[in-house]
Design a protein around this motif. Structure first.
Motif, mmCIF file in Angstrom:
data_model
loop_
_atom_site.group_PDB
_atom_site.id
_atom_site.type_symbol
_atom_site.label_atom_id
_atom_site.label_comp_id
_atom_site.label_asym_id
_atom_site.label_seq_id
_atom_site.Cartn_x
_atom_site.Cartn_y
_atom_site.Cartn_z
ATOM 1 N N ASN A 83 4.471 -5.263 2.432
ATOM 2 C CA ASN A 83 5.309 -4.088 2.652
ATOM 3 C C ASN A 83 4.435 -2.836 2.681
ATOM 4 O O ASN A 83 3.437 -2.747 1.975
ATOM 5 N N SER A 84 4.816 -1.887 3.507
ATOM 6 C CA SER A 84 4.080 -0.626 3.616
ATOM 7 C C SER A 84 4.956 0.518 3.129
ATOM 8 O O SER A 84 6.179 0.497 3.347
ATOM 9 N N ILE A 85 4.331 1.476 2.496
ATOM 10 C CA ILE A 85 5.049 2.683 2.090
ATOM 11 C C ILE A 85 4.245 3.884 2.559
ATOM 12 O O ILE A 85 3.080 4.047 2.211
ATOM 13 N N ILE A 86 4.865 4.695 3.373
ATOM 14 C CA ILE A 86 4.233 5.905 3.874
ATOM 15 C C ILE A 86 5.012 7.095 3.326
ATOM 16 O O ILE A 86 6.242 7.131 3.406
ATOM 17 N N ASN A 87 4.286 8.042 2.782
ATOM 18 C CA ASN A 87 4.919 9.175 2.115
ATOM 19 C C ASN A 87 4.742 10.473 2.889
ATOM 20 O O ASN A 87 3.804 10.634 3.654
ATOM 21 N N CYS A 88 5.648 11.379 2.633
ATOM 22 C CA CYS A 88 5.595 12.687 3.275
ATOM 23 C C CYS A 88 6.139 13.711 2.288
ATOM 24 O O CYS A 88 7.235 13.535 1.748
ATOM 25 N N GLY A 110 0.822 -1.193 0.000
ATOM 26 C CA GLY A 110 0.000 0.000 0.000
ATOM 27 C C GLY A 110 0.861 1.250 0.000
ATOM 28 O O GLY A 110 2.013 1.233 0.380
ATOM 29 N N GLU A 111 0.296 2.356 -0.420
ATOM 30 C CA GLU A 111 1.044 3.603 -0.506
ATOM 31 C C GLU A 111 0.151 4.748 -0.081
ATOM 32 O O GLU A 111 -1.040 4.767 -0.351
ATOM 33 N N SER A 112 0.711 5.683 0.606
ATOM 34 C CA SER A 112 -0.123 6.775 1.108
ATOM 35 C C SER A 112 0.638 8.080 1.038
ATOM 36 O O SER A 112 1.830 8.122 1.285
ATOM 37 N N VAL A 113 -0.014 9.122 0.705
ATOM 38 C CA VAL A 113 0.550 10.458 0.852
ATOM 39 C C VAL A 113 0.177 10.911 2.248
ATOM 40 O O VAL A 113 -0.981 11.117 2.558
ATOM 41 N N GLY A 114 1.197 11.042 3.093
ATOM 42 C CA GLY A 114 0.932 11.211 4.521
ATOM 43 C C GLY A 114 -0.016 12.338 4.844
ATOM 44 O O GLY A 114 -0.827 12.223 5.753
ATOM 45 N N LEU A 115 0.092 13.458 4.155
ATOM 46 C CA LEU A 115 -0.697 14.594 4.583
ATOM 47 C C LEU A 115 -2.074 14.608 3.946
ATOM 48 O O LEU A 115 -2.900 15.426 4.297
ATOM 49 N N HIS A 116 -2.373 13.755 2.977
ATOM 50 C CA HIS A 116 -3.650 13.816 2.284
ATOM 51 C C HIS A 116 -4.496 12.574 2.519
ATOM 52 O O HIS A 116 -5.701 12.627 2.408
ATOM 53 N N LEU A 117 -3.932 11.425 2.777
ATOM 54 C CA LEU A 117 -4.649 10.211 3.078
ATOM 55 C C LEU A 117 -4.213 9.780 4.458
ATOM 56 O O LEU A 117 -3.227 9.079 4.630
ATOM 57 N N LEU A 146 14.803 9.612 0.270
ATOM 58 C CA LEU A 146 14.697 11.062 0.181
ATOM 59 C C LEU A 146 14.864 11.501 -1.265
ATOM 60 O O LEU A 146 15.868 11.178 -1.900
ATOM 61 N N ASN A 147 13.880 12.231 -1.765
ATOM 62 C CA ASN A 147 13.957 12.798 -3.104
ATOM 63 C C ASN A 147 13.892 14.317 -2.962
ATOM 64 O O ASN A 147 12.816 14.902 -2.808
ATOM 65 N N LYS A 148 15.059 14.932 -3.013
ATOM 66 C CA LYS A 148 15.122 16.371 -2.775
ATOM 67 C C LYS A 148 14.549 17.158 -3.940
ATOM 68 O O LYS A 148 14.103 18.299 -3.770
ATOM 69 N N THR A 149 14.553 16.576 -5.121
ATOM 70 C CA THR A 149 14.059 17.284 -6.304
ATOM 71 C C THR A 149 12.586 17.642 -6.162
ATOM 72 O O THR A 149 12.159 18.739 -6.511
ATOM 73 N N VAL A 150 11.824 16.685 -5.610
ATOM 74 C CA VAL A 150 10.390 16.918 -5.455
ATOM 75 C C VAL A 150 9.998 17.077 -3.997
ATOM 76 O O VAL A 150 8.810 17.074 -3.660
ATOM 77 N N LYS A 151 10.990 17.219 -3.126
ATOM 78 C CA LYS A 151 10.734 17.410 -1.681
ATOM 79 C C LYS A 151 9.831 16.326 -1.135
ATOM 80 O O LYS A 151 8.763 16.593 -0.558
ATOM 81 N N HIS A 152 10.279 15.103 -1.306
ATOM 82 C CA HIS A 152 9.479 13.963 -0.923
ATOM 83 C C HIS A 152 10.301 12.983 -0.090
ATOM 84 O O HIS A 152 11.462 12.700 -0.399
ATOM 85 N N LEU A 153 9.673 12.488 0.926
ATOM 86 C CA LEU A 153 10.309 11.548 1.853
ATOM 87 C C LEU A 153 9.380 10.342 1.978
ATOM 88 O O LEU A 153 8.147 10.515 2.053
ATOM 89 N N SER A 154 9.919 9.166 1.997
ATOM 90 C CA SER A 154 9.069 7.996 2.211
ATOM 91 C C SER A 154 9.691 7.043 3.219
ATOM 92 O O SER A 154 10.911 7.015 3.400
#
Lengths: 112, 113
Positions: A18-23, A1-8, A66-74
Motif C-alpha cells: 500500500n502507498s500513502i502520499i501526503n499533502c 511507504g509514506e511521504s510528505v508530498g511537498l518535502h520528499l 482529510l484532516n482539517k485540524t492540521v490541514k493535511h490530505l492523504s
C-alpha cells in the motif's frame, strides 16, 4: 511507504504494497480538494476528490483522508501496481469555484 | 474523441516567431483554463474563461494572448517569447456549477530557442 508530498518528492514502494502520499495544504478556508495523477508525457488525470464536510472518501483502490485540524490530505493506494507509477499532486480550492492551488507533487516509483 | 485535446503536442520556436496553441474539449463543459507547468514547480494558472468570458488573468505577460471563440475551443497566441517561457502548457475544462474537478489535456511542450 509514506511521504510528505511537498518535502520528499520521491516515494518508492514494492508492487503489492500500500502507498500513502501526503499533502499539506495552505489555506484553512479551502473546502474542496482533488488528487491528480500525472504520467510521463501526459496531462494530470483526476483520481478522486473530497469536500470539507467529509473526512474520508473511497474510490477504486484509492482512499482520500482529510484532516482539517492540521490541514493535511492523504491519498492511499491499495495493492500498488506498476501502472500506478506517476507523479501525484493535490489541489485545493476555497471560495472560487474555478481557481485551484496545486502542490508540487510526489513521484511514486513502484518496484516489481 | 478524448475529453480534452491539445495541438500541437510539441513546438519549437524562436523568440521572434508567432505561434498559437489550440485546445478543444468534448465534455460539454463551460469553463476552460490555461496552465503553465515548469519542472519541479506547481501548476501555474494563467487564464480562466467561463461561458466564453475571461474571468481570470493571473498577471501573465502580454506576450501570451488567449482567445475563446466558443465553449469548446481555447487558443493561446504566442509572440516574442523568452527562453524562460519554455514549459509544458496545459489546457483544462470543467463545468462551472460549483465544486467540479478540472479535466486536463496532455499539453503542448514548448521550447523557445
Amino acid at each position: 511507504g509514506e511521504s510528505v508530498g511537498l518535502h520528499l518528492p520521491t516515494l518508492s514502494v514494492q508492487e503489492g504494497d500500500n502507498s500513502i502520499i501526503n499533502c499539506a495544504y495552505s489555506n484553512s478556508a479551502s473546502d474542496y480538494f482533488i488528487w491528480y495523477k500525472q504520467e510521463s508525457g501526459k496531462g494530470p488525470q483526476f483520481i478522486i476528490d473530497i469536500r470539507s464536510n467529509m473526512d474520508k472518501r473511497q474510490g477504486q483502490r484509492v482512499t482520500v483522508l482529510l484532516n482539517k485540524t492540521v490541514k493535511h490530505l492523504s491519498l492511499q493506494i491499495a495493492a500498488t501496481q506498476p501502472g500506478d507509477s506517476a507523479v501525484y499532486f493535490c489541489a485545493e480550492n476555497k471560495d472560487n469555484f474555478n481557481k485551484f492551488y496545486f502542490g508540487s507533487g510526489t513521484k511514486l516509483n513502484v518496484k516489481p | 474523441e478524448t475529453g480534452v485535446t491539445q495541438t500541437p503536442r510539441h513546438l519549437v520556436m524562436g523568440m521572434t516567431n508567432k505561434k498559437s496553441l489550440k485546445c478543444e474539449q468534448h465534455l460539454g463543459h463551460n469553463a476552460m483554463y490555461w496552465y503553465k507547468q515548469s519542472a519541479k514547480k506547481p501548476l501555474e494558472l494563467m487564464f480562466v474563461y467561463s461561458l466564453e468570458e475571461r474571468v481570470e488573468n493571473n498577471s501573465v505577460p502580454s506576450r501570451f494572448s488567449p482567445e475563446c471563440p466558443n465553449s469548446s475551443h481555447l487558443f493561446l497566441h504566442l509572440h516574442t517569447l523568452q527562453p524562460e517561457d519554455s514549459a509544458l502548457y496545459l489546457c483544462a475544462s470543467s463545468q462551472d456549477n460549483g465544486r467540479q474537478p478540472q479535466h486536463f489535456g496532455d499539453g503542448t511542450r514548448l521550447s523557445i530557442l
